[in-house]
Write a protein that holds these residues in place. Structure first.
Motif: not given
Ligand SMILES: NC(=O)c1ccc[n+]([C@@H]2O[C@H](COP(=O)([O-])OP(=O)(O)OC[C@H]3O[C@@H](n4cnc5c(N)ncnc54)[C@H](O)[C@@H]3O)[C@@H](O)[C@H]2O)c1
Length: 247
Positions: A71-82
């Motif tokens: 996730l290091g380079g990600i600033e915004q996440l809208d959806v996480l599918v575990n």
């Protein structure tokens, strides 16, 4: 405009089976897709097959450091599918403590770590966390003691997180999907652990009143609904997509 245009979605276990089907639908609906998987060869190939809409990041969901790196380079996440998961076949008298622990490391700790890591990336603007539980998270089988316990843990972890997000006023929703048996590579891996694969396969068919296994696209469709704003009022819910098996 697709139903997910402007959204970034990370899908664990996106290299294969249900995760791959979800990645395809999300990309087709305009999402920027991040496929995160232990299997770098298949994960990179899957991302490449989706063209510019997708990229691959290596991830072992059971390891906190691996989540930080992914996730290091990600600033915004809208959806996480575990979605990443494994299935250990065996009864309480057969499964070893090591197998039981490994099942929990991947299927339970993986969801816990992923959810914790995603919160800071979703808190400000909201998001949707979709946990892949199972029919086995609501209905027991004698030969799935570790998997039953793990997927049941995911069922209630989902509801606890949904309540926490609502109470804190975060616009993050958290729901679980409970597929019946869907013909993906995980089914072949379970059959390979059995002394009588044909009988086991037939037992998978027979558990569904509709007398068939499900298709990956039938699970991707509910994941699309949960990822999109159409599901804005759904949180803490169990979506049982199982041909009637849990009735
Ligand atoms: N197929 C079914 O019948 C079925 C039914 C109910 C629930 N599920 C659940 O759906 C999810 C996906 O299953 P599937 O059928 O697509 O299986 P699959 O075996 O085809 O895919 C699972 C993916 O997860 C990845 N993975 C495994 N361990 C990982 C780890 N530690 N870190 C990162 N990635 C890892 C694998 O490399 C693979 O790409 C699982 O959680 C499974 O328990 C499947």
């Amino acid at each position: 405009m697709g139903r997910l245009t402007g959204k970034t979605a990370l899908i664990t276990g996106g290299a294969s089976g249900l995760g791959a089907a979800i990645a395809e639908v999300f990309a087709a609906e305009g999402a920027e897709v991040i496929i995160a998987d232990l299997d770098a060869t298949q994960g990179a190939a899957m991302a490449a097959s989706l063209g510019g809409a997708a990229r691959f990041v290596p991830l072992d969901v059971s390891q906190p450091a691996s989540w930080q790196a992914a996730l290091g380079g990600i600033e915004q996440l809208d959806v996480l599918v575990n979605n990443a998961g494994i299935t250990t076949l065996g009864s309480i008298e057969e499964v070893t403590p090591e197998q039981f622990r490994h099942e929990f490391d991947v299927d339970v700790m993986g969801v816990f770590l992923g959810t914790q890591a995603a919160i800071p990336l979703m808190k400000a603007h909201g998001g949707s966390i979709i946990n892949m539980s199972s029919l086995s998270g609501v209905r027991a089988s004698a030969n799935l003691v570790a998997y039953n316990a793990a997927k049941a843990a995911v069922t209630l972890m989902t509801k606890s997180c949904a309540l926490h997000f609502a109470e804190r006023g975060y616009a993050i929703r958290c729901n679980s999907i409970h597929p019946g048996a869907i013909h993906t590579p995980i089914i072949d891996k379970v059959l390979a652990q059995s002394d009588d694969p044909d009988a086991l396969y037939q037992s998978f068919v027979d558990v569904h009143p509709v007398k068939r296994l499900g298709r990956p696209q039938e699970i991707a469709a509910i994941a699309l609904y949960l990822a999109s704003d159409d599901s804005a009022f759904a949180t803490g819910a169990e979506f049982r997509i199982d041909g009637g098996a849990s009735i």
